[in-house]
Scaffold this motif. Structure first.
Motif, PDB file in Angstrom:
ATOM      1  N   PRO A  72     -41.100   9.353  43.511  1.00 47.05           N
ATOM      2  CA  PRO A  72     -41.082  10.604  42.734  1.00 47.05           C
ATOM      3  C   PRO A  72     -42.070  10.619  41.576  1.00 47.05           C
ATOM      4  O   PRO A  72     -42.360  11.692  41.038  1.00 47.05           O
ATOM      5  CB  PRO A  72     -39.638  10.663  42.214  1.00 47.05           C
ATOM      6  CG  PRO A  72     -39.217   9.230  42.125  1.00 47.05           C
ATOM      7  CD  PRO A  72     -39.917   8.512  43.241  1.00 47.05           C
ATOM      8  N   ASP A  73     -42.591   9.456  41.175  1.00 48.34           N
ATOM      9  CA  ASP A  73     -43.490   9.395  40.019  1.00 48.34           C
ATOM     10  C   ASP A  73     -44.937   9.693  40.403  1.00 48.34           C
ATOM     11  O   ASP A  73     -45.599  10.510  39.768  1.00 48.34           O
ATOM     12  CB  ASP A  73     -43.394   8.013  39.355  1.00 48.34           C
ATOM     13  CG  ASP A  73     -42.003   7.746  38.792  1.00 48.34           C
ATOM     14  OD1 ASP A  73     -41.393   8.716  38.279  1.00 48.34           O
ATOM     15  OD2 ASP A  73     -41.539   6.601  38.889  1.00 48.34           O
ATOM     16  N   TRP A  74     -45.448   9.030  41.434  1.00 47.39           N
ATOM     17  CA  TRP A  74     -46.839   9.245  41.826  1.00 47.39           C
ATOM     18  C   TRP A  74     -46.981   9.769  43.260  1.00 47.39           C
ATOM     19  O   TRP A  74     -48.078   9.876  43.780  1.00 47.39           O
ATOM     20  CB  TRP A  74     -47.648   7.950  41.694  1.00 47.39           C
ATOM     21  CG  TRP A  74     -47.000   6.740  42.299  1.00 47.39           C
ATOM     22  CD1 TRP A  74     -46.213   5.827  41.671  1.00 47.39           C
ATOM     23  CD2 TRP A  74     -47.087   6.324  43.676  1.00 47.39           C
ATOM     24  NE1 TRP A  74     -45.797   4.864  42.560  1.00 47.39           N
ATOM     25  CE2 TRP A  74     -46.319   5.133  43.794  1.00 47.39           C
ATOM     26  CE3 TRP A  74     -47.718   6.816  44.803  1.00 47.39           C
ATOM     27  CZ2 TRP A  74     -46.177   4.444  44.990  1.00 47.39           C
ATOM     28  CZ3 TRP A  74     -47.578   6.144  46.002  1.00 47.39           C
ATOM     29  CH2 TRP A  74     -46.817   4.966  46.081  1.00 47.39           C
ATOM     30  N   GLY A  75     -45.850  10.126  43.868  1.00 41.56           N
ATOM     31  CA  GLY A  75     -45.870  10.654  45.228  1.00 41.56           C
ATOM     32  C   GLY A  75     -45.106  11.964  45.326  1.00 41.56           C
ATOM     33  O   GLY A  75     -44.958  12.694  44.351  1.00 41.56           O
ATOM     34  N   LEU A  76     -44.608  12.228  46.521  1.00 46.46           N
ATOM     35  CA  LEU A  76     -43.928  13.501  46.773  1.00 46.46           C
ATOM     36  C   LEU A  76     -42.443  13.461  46.445  1.00 46.46           C
ATOM     37  O   LEU A  76     -41.822  14.510  46.265  1.00 46.46           O
ATOM     38  CB  LEU A  76     -44.109  13.902  48.252  1.00 46.46           C
ATOM     39  CG  LEU A  76     -45.546  14.091  48.730  1.00 46.46           C
ATOM     40  CD1 LEU A  76     -45.572  14.502  50.197  1.00 46.46           C
ATOM     41  CD2 LEU A  76     -46.259  15.124  47.879  1.00 46.46           C
ATOM     42  N   GLY A  77     -41.851  12.259  46.428  1.00 45.92           N
ATOM     43  CA  GLY A  77     -40.430  12.148  46.119  1.00 45.92           C
ATOM     44  C   GLY A  77     -39.528  12.784  47.160  1.00 45.92           C
ATOM     45  O   GLY A  77     -38.482  13.347  46.827  1.00 45.92           O
ATOM     46  N   LEU A  78     -39.920  12.694  48.443  1.00 50.01           N
ATOM     47  CA  LEU A  78     -39.137  13.308  49.509  1.00 50.01           C
ATOM     48  C   LEU A  78     -38.062  12.351  50.004  1.00 50.01           C
ATOM     49  O   LEU A  78     -38.217  11.130  49.932  1.00 50.01           O
ATOM     50  CB  LEU A  78     -40.057  13.687  50.676  1.00 50.01           C
ATOM     51  CG  LEU A  78     -41.127  14.745  50.389  1.00 50.01           C
ATOM     52  CD1 LEU A  78     -42.011  14.939  51.618  1.00 50.01           C
ATOM     53  CD2 LEU A  78     -40.491  16.063  49.989  1.00 50.01           C
ATOM     54  N   PRO A  79     -36.932  12.890  50.493  1.00 57.34           N
ATOM     55  CA  PRO A  79     -35.911  12.015  51.081  1.00 57.34           C
ATOM     56  C   PRO A  79     -36.394  11.453  52.417  1.00 57.34           C
ATOM     57  O   PRO A  79     -37.281  12.018  53.053  1.00 57.34           O
ATOM     58  CB  PRO A  79     -34.725  12.977  51.284  1.00 57.34           C
ATOM     59  CG  PRO A  79     -35.348  14.331  51.416  1.00 57.34           C
ATOM     60  CD  PRO A  79     -36.551  14.307  50.517  1.00 57.34           C
ATOM     61  N   LEU A  80     -35.778  10.340  52.840  1.00 58.24           N
ATOM     62  CA  LEU A  80     -36.129   9.690  54.115  1.00 58.24           C
ATOM     63  C   LEU A  80     -37.638   9.525  54.260  1.00 58.24           C
ATOM     64  O   LEU A  80     -38.254  10.003  55.228  1.00 58.24           O
ATOM     65  CB  LEU A  80     -35.575  10.500  55.288  1.00 58.24           C
ATOM     66  CG  LEU A  80     -34.063  10.760  55.290  1.00 58.24           C
ATOM     67  CD1 LEU A  80     -33.683  11.694  56.432  1.00 58.24           C
ATOM     68  CD2 LEU A  80     -33.295   9.448  55.396  1.00 58.24           C
TER      69      LEU A  80
ATOM     70  N   VAL B 276     -45.665   5.632  53.371  1.00 60.55           N
ATOM     71  CA  VAL B 276     -44.223   5.728  53.136  1.00 60.55           C
ATOM     72  C   VAL B 276     -43.935   5.792  51.636  1.00 60.55           C
ATOM     73  O   VAL B 276     -43.128   6.604  51.174  1.00 60.55           O
ATOM     74  CB  VAL B 276     -43.485   4.537  53.787  1.00 60.55           C
ATOM     75  CG1 VAL B 276     -42.009   4.551  53.401  1.00 60.55           C
ATOM     76  CG2 VAL B 276     -43.642   4.576  55.300  1.00 60.55           C
ATOM     77  N   GLY B 277     -44.625   4.930  50.873  1.00 64.15           N
ATOM     78  CA  GLY B 277     -44.433   4.937  49.426  1.00 64.15           C
ATOM     79  C   GLY B 277     -44.818   6.253  48.797  1.00 64.15           C
ATOM     80  O   GLY B 277     -44.135   6.761  47.901  1.00 64.15           O
TER      81      GLY B 277
END
Length: 218
Positions: free
Chosen positions: A57-65, A51-52
């Motif tokens: 948005p910094d180290w992941g995908l930064g997707l909503p929901l 989930v994280g």
């Protein structure tokens, strides 16, 4: 001398191989099923981290929901992998699995280019023919290959001097992970093939359900 008889025999011989046409979708399913089951199980066992990763948005995908996205991705891969294994709903499950591959390719791997493993020898890179006709991305890939080769040579030298190199490479040579779209694109193409062919004759649940359905309608 006419070549028509030879061509006709060749055509009949090739047509005869269609009796084994179920092997291709069967092997595609058996190849893809453990990949998706493993990917889904990995996400499930580390769901909070998943989930994280979807949301940060910094180290992941930064997707909503991100929670919903994680649930959908985990369920699609885990359930889809088992459905592929048994050949049940093959054409239907291929659709969301292809979507996950597109998301992986464009949201995760796209900026890394094509290669999953960075080639370290520009002379044997598949990008070389494209670079010769002036495609910028291919030229950049060759430059990256040169840099990768230098780094691998330096790393091997350090390991030979300060480590047990034979033991370290006993399970395979060291590589530099490029993390490009290669695997996602390959799996997408395989799923696309299954979408059109289905699970195949004889060795899929779809086939036997279809036969039962048709016989009950007759």
């Amino acid at each position: 001398m006419s070549t028509a008889p030879f061509i006709d025999r060749l055509r009949r011989g090739l047509d005869a191989t269609r009796k084994a046409d179920f092997l291709a979708p069967l092997l595609l399913r058996f190849f893809l099923a453990p990949i998706f089951i493993t990917a889904g199980l990995t996400k499930l066992l580390a769901f909070e981290s998943t989930v994280g990763w979807f949301g940060n948005p910094d180290w992941g995908l930064g997707l909503p929901l991100p929670w919903l996205m994680a649930v959908l991705a985990t369920a699609t891969e885990l359930v889809g992998g088992f459905l592929l294994l048994f050949g049940l709903g093959t054409r239907l499950i291929a659709i969301p699995l292809m979507v996950t591959m597109l998301v992986a390719a464009f949201a995760v791997h796209w900026h890394n280019g094509w290669f999953a493993i960075a080639p370290s020898d520009p002379s044997t890179s598949m990008a070389r023919p494209l670079a010769t006709i002036g495609i910028p991305a291919a030229e950049q890939s060759l430059e990256n290959s040169e840099a990768v080769g230098k780094r691998l040579s330096a790393a091997r030298q350090i390991l030979r001097e300060h480590g047990n190199y034979s033991w370290l490479t006993g399970k395979g040579n060291f590589v530099i992970l490029n993390n490009g779209i290669e695997f996602a694109a390959t799996y997408f193409i395989m799923l696309l093939s299954l979408f059109f062919t289905g699970g195949g004759r004889f060795c899929s649940a779809d086939y036997w359900i279809g036969r039962r359905w048709l016989s009950s309608r007759a």
